[in-house]
Design an enzyme around this catalytic site. Structure first.
Site, short mmCIF file in Angstrom:
data_model
loop_
_atom_site.label_atom_id
_atom_site.label_comp_id
_atom_site.label_asym_id
_atom_site.label_seq_id
_atom_site.Cartn_x
_atom_site.Cartn_y
_atom_site.Cartn_z
N ASN A 3 -10.03 7.31 10.06
CA ASN A 3 -9.40 8.57 9.62
C ASN A 3 -10.52 9.19 8.44
OD1 ASN A 3 -8.37 10.93 10.39
ND2 ASN A 3 -6.38 9.92 10.67
N ARG B 48 -10.60 9.34 20.73
CA ARG B 48 -10.30 9.15 21.91
C ARG B 48 -9.69 9.99 22.68
NH1 ARG B 48 -5.76 4.51 19.83
NH2 ARG B 48 -5.79 6.13 18.10
N ARG C 207 -3.11 -1.97 -3.44
CA ARG C 207 -3.84 -1.27 -3.45
C ARG C 207 -3.41 0.16 -4.14
NH1 ARG C 207 -5.20 2.94 0.68
NH2 ARG C 207 -7.33 3.21 0.76
N HIS D 159 -12.77 2.96 -0.48
CA HIS D 159 -12.49 2.31 0.72
C HIS D 159 -13.50 0.58 0.26
CE1 HIS D 159 -12.16 5.16 3.63
NE2 HIS D 159 -11.28 5.28 3.57
N GLY E 151 -14.68 2.51 14.00
CA GLY E 151 -16.07 1.50 13.83
C GLY E 151 -15.39 0.30 14.80
N ASN F 170 0.87 -1.22 0.00
CA ASN F 170 -0.49 -0.32 0.00
C ASN F 170 0.71 1.59 0.15
OD1 ASN F 170 -1.75 1.61 0.37
ND2 ASN F 170 -2.98 0.59 2.20
N ARG G 175 -11.27 15.61 6.58
CA ARG G 175 -11.79 16.54 5.86
C ARG G 175 -12.95 16.82 6.58
NH1 ARG G 175 -10.66 10.62 2.99
NH2 ARG G 175 -8.79 10.91 3.25
N GLU H 211 -8.16 -5.10 4.83
CA GLU H 211 -7.70 -4.70 3.38
C GLU H 211 -7.01 -5.48 3.02
OE1 GLU H 211 -8.73 -0.17 5.19
OE2 GLU H 211 -8.83 -0.30 2.37
#
Ligand code: ADP
Length: 404
Positions: free
Chosen positions: A212, A285, A92, A181, A333, A10, A242, A385
């Site tokens: 993120n 967090r 990726r 994604h 999540g 990646n 974003r 992923e």
């Protein structure tokens, strides 16, 4: 010797994340990353499975040097890239446009097409291309496979994929909603069906990938029918840095009234907005800690984040008509129980609820957090992923070998 290993790369503009997997059972042999490539303080962190992590800091000039350093680290564990056990390298690739609906073995024509898509993915595709070229130079004999973030979303109907702008202009500049994604949405929607003991074709799932970067998707019987990211990964949910959805006229206003340049607005919306723009922190967090201390700014940022998330859950409920599961995944999540709780609070009329005790459980396993009586399953499904990229890469390479 049978070759069953896949290296997953990646490649970002200044980083390379990698994993070496053995596809007999999908086990991980090593994971690592190189960051701050091109700086004096580049860092390589390499962790062989079952062994201690090794870290190294120093100057790594470019992706070529980075991959060579990775290759040396792997060789120290007897996992060198020259091994005949390596079957393929899976890359990726963020933007595959409409052309790439499946993982694809990379050749010159594929490289040219990924290059052609640079204008719609200026941050990501050039870095992905560099990673591919570097890896190909290192092992020219090996199949290099591109797995596209956009591929899973190519099943979206035109009604969801098109913006309501002049059709000729849209077509001329290839402006439409591509979604991102996709590897994660594909993996998580399938794993959610598995958790429910059903075939993917039998279930409708709303997947909430909250990292993120964050995106939601509506998956009907295993096929994506809508997703929240668009032409670029800027659209949709509130993210770490974003903005997500916004009246596009904000941009004209910032240009005309604020005198800002295109690049300044690009940076503002992609890097200085979202949670970080709203409260100065993008780590959930830290935001929760501040809320616990009574910080009003952090609370407002959280509320805006949740408000948008709930709008998408409602929207995708309407898109799907029948929802069997809502699945939470990625850093926020999977870990932030207050986000999950707030996202579905008060939605009992839609069959959605979260059980407080189940929601508080911490685990790396896919799990249900809705009460047994709930009409719609709410699940936490850790994404993977890299495993998905390796699986798709391996299936393609082994499949094509069987044909020849
Ligand atoms: P990406 O791959 O998009 O960089 P990740 O999926 O790794 O992102 O998610 C990173 C984000 O996950 C962090 O910025 C943080 O907000 C959130 N996160 C990670 N761990 C926790 C945790 N224990 N509790 C709450 N949020 C967490």
């Amino acid at each position: 010797m049978s070759s069953t290993r896949v290296l997953v790369l990646n490649s970002g503009s200044s980083s390379v994340k990698y994993q070496l997997l053995d596809m007999r059972g999908g086990s991980r042999l090593a994971v690592g990353l190189v960051e701050r490539i091109g700086e004096e303080t580049s860092r390589l962190k390499h962790t062989p499975t079952g062994g201690a992590a090794r870290e190294w800091t120093g100057a790594i000039a470019d992706h070529d040097a980075a991959l060579k350093a990775v290759s040396e680290e792997l060789a120290r564990d007897g996992l060198g890239l020259d091994s005949p056990e390596l079957a393929a390298i899976g890359h990726r690739v963020v933007h595959g446009g409409l052309h790439f609906t499946e993982p694809t073995v990379i050749d010159d024509a594929v490289l040219a097409e990924i290059e052609r898509l640079v204008p719609v993915a200026p941050l990501h595709n050039p870095a992905n291309l560099t990673g591919i070229r570097t890896a190909s130079a290192l092992r020219p004999d090996l199949p290099q496979v591109a797995v596209f973030d956009t591929a899973f979303h190519t099943t979206m109907p035109e009604s969801a994929a098109r913006y309501a702008i002049d059709v000729r202009t849209a077509d001329e500049y290839r402006i439409r909603r591509y979604g991102f994604h996709g590897t994660s949405h594909a993996y998580v929607s399938r794993a959610t069906a598995e958790l429910l003991g059903k075939h993917p074709s039998e279930v409708n799932v709303i997947v909430l990938h909250l990292g993120n970067g964050a995106s939601a998707s509506a998956v009907e019987g295993g096929r994506c029918v809508d997703t929240s990211m668009g032409l670029t990964p800027l659209e949709g949910l509130v993210m770490g840095t974003r903005s997500g959805d916004m009246d596009p006229a904000v941009i004209f206003h910032l240009m005309r009234v604020g005198g800002m340049s295109t690049d300044e607005i690009d940076t503002l919306l992609n890097k200085k907005s979202g949670l970080v723009g709203l409260c100065g922190d993008n780590d959930m967090r830290e935001i929760r800690r501040r809320i616990d201390e009574g910080d009003e700014q952090a609370k407002l940022a959280f509320d805006i984040y949740i408000h948008r998330l709930r709008k998408y859950i409602g929207a995708y409920y309407a898109v799907l008509g029948r929802v069997d599961a809502v699945a939470f995944t990625a850093g926020v999540g999977e870990n932030a129980s207050p986000v999950r709780e707030a996202a579905v609070a008060g939605l009992e009329a839609l069959g959605l609820a979260v059980d407080g005790e189940l929601n508080a459980v911490r685990s790396d396993e896919p799990r249900l957090i809705s009460p047994e009586s709930a009409r719609v399953a709410v699940a936490v499904v850790p994404t993977d992923e890299e495993l998905e990229i390796a699986t798709q890469t391996y299936a393609l390479v082994k499949g094509s070998q069987n044909l020849t």
